[in-house]
Motif scaffolding. Structure first.
Motif, PDB file in Angstrom:
ATOM      1  N   THR A  37      -1.173   8.274 -13.604  1.00  0.00           N
ATOM      2  CA  THR A  37      -1.950   6.672 -13.127  1.00  0.00           C
ATOM      3  C   THR A  37      -2.131   6.617 -11.529  1.00  0.00           C
ATOM      4  OG1 THR A  37      -0.295   4.915 -13.118  1.00  0.00           O
ATOM      5  CG2 THR A  37      -0.925   5.358 -14.588  1.00  0.00           C
ATOM      6  N   ASP A  50     -11.014   6.304 -14.768  1.00  0.00           N
ATOM      7  CA  ASP A  50     -10.430   8.176 -15.364  1.00  0.00           C
ATOM      8  C   ASP A  50     -10.831   8.887 -14.024  1.00  0.00           C
ATOM      9  OD1 ASP A  50      -8.513   6.152 -16.606  1.00  0.00           O
ATOM     10  OD2 ASP A  50      -9.246   6.544 -18.472  1.00  0.00           O
ATOM     11  N   ARG A  69      -4.509   0.956 -13.001  1.00  0.00           N
ATOM     12  CA  ARG A  69      -4.536   2.760 -14.583  1.00  0.00           C
ATOM     13  C   ARG A  69      -4.706   3.282 -14.175  1.00  0.00           C
ATOM     14  NH1 ARG A  69      -4.250  -3.596 -16.152  1.00  0.00           N
ATOM     15  NH2 ARG A  69      -6.419  -3.689 -16.479  1.00  0.00           N
ATOM     16  N   SER A  70      -5.939   3.424 -13.423  1.00  0.00           N
ATOM     17  CA  SER A  70      -6.509   4.565 -13.861  1.00  0.00           C
ATOM     18  C   SER A  70      -5.703   5.832 -14.029  1.00  0.00           C
ATOM     19  CB  SER A  70      -7.891   5.164 -12.834  1.00  0.00           C
ATOM     20  OG  SER A  70      -8.771   3.745 -13.201  1.00  0.00           O
ATOM     21  N   ARG A  71      -5.783   6.702 -15.058  1.00  0.00           N
ATOM     22  CA  ARG A  71      -5.221   8.403 -14.454  1.00  0.00           C
ATOM     23  C   ARG A  71      -6.648   9.432 -14.400  1.00  0.00           C
ATOM     24  NH1 ARG A  71      -3.720   7.842 -21.259  1.00  0.00           N
ATOM     25  NH2 ARG A  71      -5.985   7.400 -21.251  1.00  0.00           N
ATOM     26  N   ARG A  98      -1.154   4.222  -9.427  1.00  0.00           N
ATOM     27  CA  ARG A  98      -0.528   3.363  -9.675  1.00  0.00           C
ATOM     28  C   ARG A  98       0.964   3.991  -8.894  1.00  0.00           C
ATOM     29  NH1 ARG A  98      -0.318  -3.467  -9.415  1.00  0.00           N
ATOM     30  NH2 ARG A  98       2.164  -3.573  -8.916  1.00  0.00           N
ATOM     31  N   ASP A 154      -8.053  -2.611 -10.880  1.00  0.00           N
ATOM     32  CA  ASP A 154      -7.572  -2.986 -12.465  1.00  0.00           C
ATOM     33  C   ASP A 154      -6.119  -2.016 -12.344  1.00  0.00           C
ATOM     34  OD1 ASP A 154      -9.877  -3.774 -13.406  1.00  0.00           O
ATOM     35  OD2 ASP A 154      -9.977  -1.842 -13.440  1.00  0.00           O
ATOM     36  N   GLU A 155      -5.364  -3.249 -11.459  1.00  0.00           N
ATOM     37  CA  GLU A 155      -3.666  -2.689 -11.375  1.00  0.00           C
ATOM     38  C   GLU A 155      -3.163  -1.154 -11.503  1.00  0.00           C
ATOM     39  OE1 GLU A 155      -2.072  -4.695 -11.384  1.00  0.00           O
ATOM     40  OE2 GLU A 155      -3.046  -7.011 -11.680  1.00  0.00           O
TER      41      GLU A 155
END
Length: 325
Positions: free
Chosen positions: A253, A299, A214-216, A255, A211-212
């Protein structure tokens, strides 16, 4: 994120005028001695250094104790599975920081060391008249995500491995005896053999973001964790029966973590991205489980405000300022 201004609680090494005596005859102005069990480990060794830097006397307890000439630090040999050795090692201590845990995958060892060993340590502390035990646990007790900004009492732990289940069982033993529990986020820094190496292996094995990216997730530098533990140990009165999250106040994130590792030459950045479900399917072909992908695809961030406020500590840097070490 800027934390609250300092309260009237003393910082490590400071004292305030004596008034109420403790059960062991000590007063608020009497310096404490802290026993760090697991003193040669990743977190334990940093905690010994933080205590010494704050002028707090420390007993460094380990199966193979360190040879140290740090002022205020003495060494003691003990094993969580040897009750007699623990009782001797804790002599003279006022507070115990329990930072010794088995972190492998053998269920029997998880129980023998993390559960029964914690029971042995608590019994040895009680025989020495020590009521303050701080257990260094893990956010792993919460199990699979997503967890987005939760507080200590806002989610029911649901461990998904024998290791995390044993850490949660150890928490229960400590809390039942009036101790307190600290659940760190993902700890990084010198000596890290799990978080950063594991993160790199998962991302490079999958060869894609989830999902790019984006998870934190919540991270904390080991030196920050150590100074929080030192501050908590030095506190008067004790914060018994409480649970705290220990992480940087700002999540990051996946990323951005990956970019920081790439900038340091430790990670090859993926060029593509998958949904979580597609990542599970693709990862299975390369030996990655859903638990592996949970780390980079959901997350896992937690609210640590209570601990930073309770210790009157300040952050002073961004979550990636000291990442990677």
């Amino acid at each position: 994120m800027t934390m609250k201004a300092r309260t009237t609680r003393p910082l490590p090494g400071e004292t305030v005028p004596a008034s109420t005596a403790t059960a062991r005859g000590r007063t608020r102005s009497t310096p404490v001695r802290v026993a760090v069990v697991g003193a040669t480990g990743f977190v334990g060794s940093a905690t010994v250094t933080a205590l010494a830097s704050a002028g707090i006397q420390c007993t460094a307890v380990a199966r193979t104790p360190p040879h140290t000439d740090i002022p205020g630090v003495v060494s003691a040999r003990a094993d969580l599975t040897d009750p007699a050795s623990l009782e001797t090692a804790l002599t003279g201590a006022d507070v115990v920081i329990h930072a010794a845990s088995y972190t492998g995958n053998d269920p029997a060892h998880c129980v023998a060391v993390n559960v029964a060993g914690t029971e042995n340590l608590l019994a040895a502390a009680a025989r020495n008249g020590i009521s303050r035990v701080i257990y260094v646990s893990t956010i792993g007790v919460y199990g699979s995500g997503p967890h987005s900004g939760i507080g200590e009492y806002e989610a029911t732990p649901a461990p998904v491995s024998a290791l995390s289940a044993s850490r949660l069982a150890a928490e229960h033993r400590v809390l039942e005896r009036g101790g307190c529990v600290v659940r760190p986020g993902f700890v990084h820094g010198p000596g890290d053999r799990w978080f950063v190496p594991g993160f790199i292996r998962i991302v490079e094995t999958l060869g894609a973001w989830v999902d790019e990216g984006r998870s934190r997730i919540s991270i904390i530098a080991v030196n920050d964790l150590a100074r929080l533990l030192a501050a908590l140990a030095a506190q008067y009165p004790a914060r018994n029966g409480e649970v705290f999250h220990a992480c940087h106040p700002d999540p990051v994130t996946v990323r951005k973590l990956g970019q920081a590792l790439a900038d340091s030459g430790r990670l090859r950045l993926p060029a593509t991205s998958l949904t979580f479900d597609d990542a599970v399917t693709a990862g299975a072909r390369h030996g990655l489980t859903e638990r592996h992908l949970d780390l980079i695809g959901r997350d896992h961030w937690y609210d640590p405000t209570r601990l930073w406020t309770a210790t009157a500590a300040t952050v002073g840097h961004g979550p990636l300022d000291h990442f990677p070490a």
